[in-house]
Design a protein around this motif. Structure first.
Motif, PDB file in Angstrom:
ATOM      1  N   ALA A 163      30.139  82.791  18.048  1.00  0.00           N
ATOM      2  CA  ALA A 163      30.797  81.981  17.021  1.00  0.00           C
ATOM      3  C   ALA A 163      31.256  80.637  17.569  1.00  0.00           C
ATOM      4  O   ALA A 163      31.183  79.617  16.876  1.00  0.00           O
ATOM      5  CB  ALA A 163      31.980  82.750  16.440  1.00  0.00           C
ATOM      6  N   ILE A 164      31.700  80.598  18.821  1.00  0.00           N
ATOM      7  CA  ILE A 164      32.207  79.354  19.376  1.00  0.00           C
ATOM      8  C   ILE A 164      31.086  78.330  19.531  1.00  0.00           C
ATOM      9  O   ILE A 164      31.301  77.124  19.354  1.00  0.00           O
ATOM     10  CB  ILE A 164      32.912  79.617  20.728  1.00  0.00           C
ATOM     11  CG1 ILE A 164      33.629  78.372  21.215  1.00  0.00           C
ATOM     12  CG2 ILE A 164      31.932  80.145  21.752  1.00  0.00           C
ATOM     13  CD1 ILE A 164      34.746  77.920  20.347  1.00  0.00           C
ATOM     14  N   ALA A 167      30.398  76.887  16.107  1.00  0.00           N
ATOM     15  CA  ALA A 167      31.473  75.951  15.770  1.00  0.00           C
ATOM     16  C   ALA A 167      31.321  74.642  16.542  1.00  0.00           C
ATOM     17  O   ALA A 167      31.523  73.554  15.984  1.00  0.00           O
ATOM     18  CB  ALA A 167      32.830  76.591  16.057  1.00  0.00           C
ATOM     19  N   ILE A 195      34.546  76.661  11.733  1.00  0.00           N
ATOM     20  CA  ILE A 195      35.033  78.022  11.971  1.00  0.00           C
ATOM     21  C   ILE A 195      34.650  78.940  10.822  1.00  0.00           C
ATOM     22  O   ILE A 195      34.255  80.095  11.023  1.00  0.00           O
ATOM     23  CB  ILE A 195      36.561  78.013  12.181  1.00  0.00           C
ATOM     24  CG1 ILE A 195      36.915  77.189  13.417  1.00  0.00           C
ATOM     25  CG2 ILE A 195      37.095  79.439  12.338  1.00  0.00           C
ATOM     26  CD1 ILE A 195      38.410  77.014  13.627  1.00  0.00           C
ATOM     27  N   SER A 198      31.185  80.157  10.932  1.00  0.00           N
ATOM     28  CA  SER A 198      30.947  81.071  12.050  1.00  0.00           C
ATOM     29  C   SER A 198      31.306  82.516  11.720  1.00  0.00           C
ATOM     30  O   SER A 198      30.848  83.428  12.403  1.00  0.00           O
ATOM     31  CB  SER A 198      31.765  80.618  13.273  1.00  0.00           C
ATOM     32  OG  SER A 198      31.465  79.286  13.640  1.00  0.00           O
ATOM     33  N   ASN A 253      40.221  88.410  11.273  1.00  0.00           N
ATOM     34  CA  ASN A 253      39.599  87.104  11.480  1.00  0.00           C
ATOM     35  C   ASN A 253      40.608  85.972  11.512  1.00  0.00           C
ATOM     36  O   ASN A 253      40.310  84.891  12.038  1.00  0.00           O
ATOM     37  CB  ASN A 253      38.562  86.834  10.383  1.00  0.00           C
ATOM     38  CG  ASN A 253      37.210  87.423  10.719  1.00  0.00           C
ATOM     39  OD1 ASN A 253      37.023  87.992  11.790  1.00  0.00           O
ATOM     40  ND2 ASN A 253      36.267  87.302   9.815  1.00  0.00           N
ATOM     41  N   LEU A 256      41.305  85.589  15.060  1.00  0.00           N
ATOM     42  CA  LEU A 256      40.129  85.001  15.711  1.00  0.00           C
ATOM     43  C   LEU A 256      39.982  83.528  15.365  1.00  0.00           C
ATOM     44  O   LEU A 256      39.590  82.715  16.216  1.00  0.00           O
ATOM     45  CB  LEU A 256      38.873  85.769  15.301  1.00  0.00           C
ATOM     46  CG  LEU A 256      38.778  87.220  15.773  1.00  0.00           C
ATOM     47  CD1 LEU A 256      37.520  87.880  15.208  1.00  0.00           C
ATOM     48  CD2 LEU A 256      38.770  87.286  17.295  1.00  0.00           C
ATOM     49  N   ALA A 257      40.276  83.167  14.121  1.00  0.00           N
ATOM     50  CA  ALA A 257      40.167  81.761  13.711  1.00  0.00           C
ATOM     51  C   ALA A 257      41.197  80.906  14.441  1.00  0.00           C
ATOM     52  O   ALA A 257      40.887  79.774  14.864  1.00  0.00           O
ATOM     53  CB  ALA A 257      40.352  81.653  12.200  1.00  0.00           C
ATOM     54  N   THR A 260      39.910  80.541  17.936  1.00  0.00           N
ATOM     55  CA  THR A 260      38.747  79.643  17.957  1.00  0.00           C
ATOM     56  C   THR A 260      39.180  78.191  17.824  1.00  0.00           C
ATOM     57  O   THR A 260      38.664  77.302  18.520  1.00  0.00           O
ATOM     58  CB  THR A 260      37.770  80.008  16.830  1.00  0.00           C
ATOM     59  OG1 THR A 260      37.380  81.373  16.963  1.00  0.00           O
ATOM     60  CG2 THR A 260      36.531  79.125  16.875  1.00  0.00           C
ATOM     61  N   GLU A 261      40.122  77.928  16.933  1.00  0.00           N
ATOM     62  CA  GLU A 261      40.638  76.559  16.798  1.00  0.00           C
ATOM     63  C   GLU A 261      41.290  76.106  18.094  1.00  0.00           C
ATOM     64  O   GLU A 261      41.123  74.955  18.521  1.00  0.00           O
ATOM     65  CB  GLU A 261      41.628  76.502  15.638  1.00  0.00           C
ATOM     66  CG  GLU A 261      42.177  75.112  15.335  1.00  0.00           C
ATOM     67  CD  GLU A 261      43.315  74.707  16.248  1.00  0.00           C
ATOM     68  OE1 GLU A 261      43.413  73.500  16.569  1.00  0.00           O
ATOM     69  OE2 GLU A 261      44.090  75.592  16.662  1.00  0.00           O
ATOM     70  N   THR A 263      40.580  77.166  21.051  1.00  0.00           N
ATOM     71  CA  THR A 263      39.504  76.946  22.035  1.00  0.00           C
ATOM     72  C   THR A 263      38.837  75.601  21.824  1.00  0.00           C
ATOM     73  O   THR A 263      38.587  74.852  22.782  1.00  0.00           O
ATOM     74  CB  THR A 263      38.469  78.073  21.932  1.00  0.00           C
ATOM     75  OG1 THR A 263      39.107  79.337  22.108  1.00  0.00           O
ATOM     76  CG2 THR A 263      37.388  77.908  22.992  1.00  0.00           C
TER      77      THR A 263
END
Length: 327
Positions: A163-164, A167, A195, A198, A253, A256-257, A260-261, A263
């Motif tokens: 996913a990353i 994104a 995101i 993804s 999620n 995870l979101a 991810t943001e 990251t």
């Protein structure tokens, strides 16, 4: 007289348990009597996670009211206030409870404002992914045929990439199209788009599997028999019966979101340093971690870890609570 009172007596005797005078119980009473509330109150870890999540969300929502300073106001920031340690260490300043960063901003205030951005991106991207995934899952499961094949093959291809990376790809394309000067104005929408795109696959595959089960049930066949349109059957009759797994995925999620943001912001492709999220704060503080100013990155990192853990624990509990096999 006896004929008038007899039906009332019978009605009182045949009224369902918990229904006084033949009226339905209130909304709060129904929640208190539900299996989900029983499961929630019997899990201390879940209750603590819910309280922590609520505190973090309320703190982010009311950050302008409770933050000691406004870290986004250049007029209130002085470079002379940079790198003050937390209040319990020597050479600290009582104005900065958790210390200050390289620009003289209060770390506690930047965390509160940074959580607003992280949570806003997380919620918006989850809603965006849920809308796309649920819609495509309904179409794939109900229509079948080539529609199902095309959607599922696209989902299979996307699952081969982390996913990353997806994104980062979407973010890079948007940055190139918008240009360096205009990118900061659309960075929030780009993060939500990258995101969200993804994470839609999980919703689509889950909803498709649930729709395949629901499509053969009597209420769907009856709806077809009376001539309802497919779109009405999908969204009005089938969708409410497949929302349980969707809510579980959305809760998990969300964490995870947010990660991810963080990251993306840590890698330098997220929100700008002038309006930092938790990931941006960690990236900024990482440059000064080994020079002794550990508080600039440690406190945002701890906040991100606790927030993600609390939301994940709520998601795990909700998955178990909505699973009929575990009741």
């Amino acid at each position: 007289m006896s004929y008038a009172t007899e039906p009332e007596g019978k009605a009182a005797q045949t009224a369902p348990e918990g229904v006084k005078g033949g009226t339905r119980p209130g909304f709060v009473r129904r929640i208190a009597d539900s299996d989900i509330w029983y499961s929630f109150t019997r899990s201390p870890l879940t209750m603590v996670s819910a309280v922590v999540t609520a505190i973090f969300m309320l703190a982010a929502l009311f950050a302008p009211l409770i933050a000691p300073h406004n870290p986004f106001d250049p007029a209130s920031i002085s470079i002379m206030d940079s790198f003050y340690p937390p209040i319990w260490e020597a050479d600290s300043d009582p104005r900065f409870l958790l210390g200050s960063d390289d620009q003289g901003r209060d770390v506690l205030s930047t965390i509160l404002y940074g959580m607003r951005i992280s949570l806003a991106v997380g919620f918006a991207s989850v809603i965006f992914a849920m809308v796309i995934g649920v819609t495509l899952g309904l179409l794939a499961g109900y229509l079948g045929g080539w529609v199902d094949s095309v959607i599922m093959r696209i989902a299979d291809v996307q699952l081969t990439f982390p996913a990353i990376l997806i994104a980062l790809l979407i973010n890079g394309v948007a940055r190139a199209m918008a240009g360096p000067q205009s990118y900061d104005n659309v960075v929030f929408a780009v993060l939500v788009l990258s995101i969200g795109l993804s994470f839609w696959v999980q919703y689509a595959r889950t909803v498709r599997g649930s729709v395949l089960v629901e499509a053969n049930k009597e209420y769907v066949l009856a709806a077809k028999l009376i001539g309802l349109k497919p779109i009405t059957i999908m969204f009005k009759h089938v969708l409410p019966n497949v929302l349980g797994p969707v809510l579980v995925i959305a809760t998990i999620n969300l964490a995870l979101a947010i990660i991810t943001e963080a990251t993306l912001s840590f890698l330098g492709v997220g929100v700008p340093p002038t309006e930092p999220s938790l990931g941006t704060l960690i990236r900024i503080g990482n440059d000064f971690l080994f020079s002794g100013e550990w508080w600039v990155t440690i406190f945002p990192g701890i906040t991100l870890a606790i927030l993600a853990l609390a939301v994940n624990l709520l998601g795990d509990w909700l998955r178990d609570a909505l699973n009929p096999k575990l009741r």
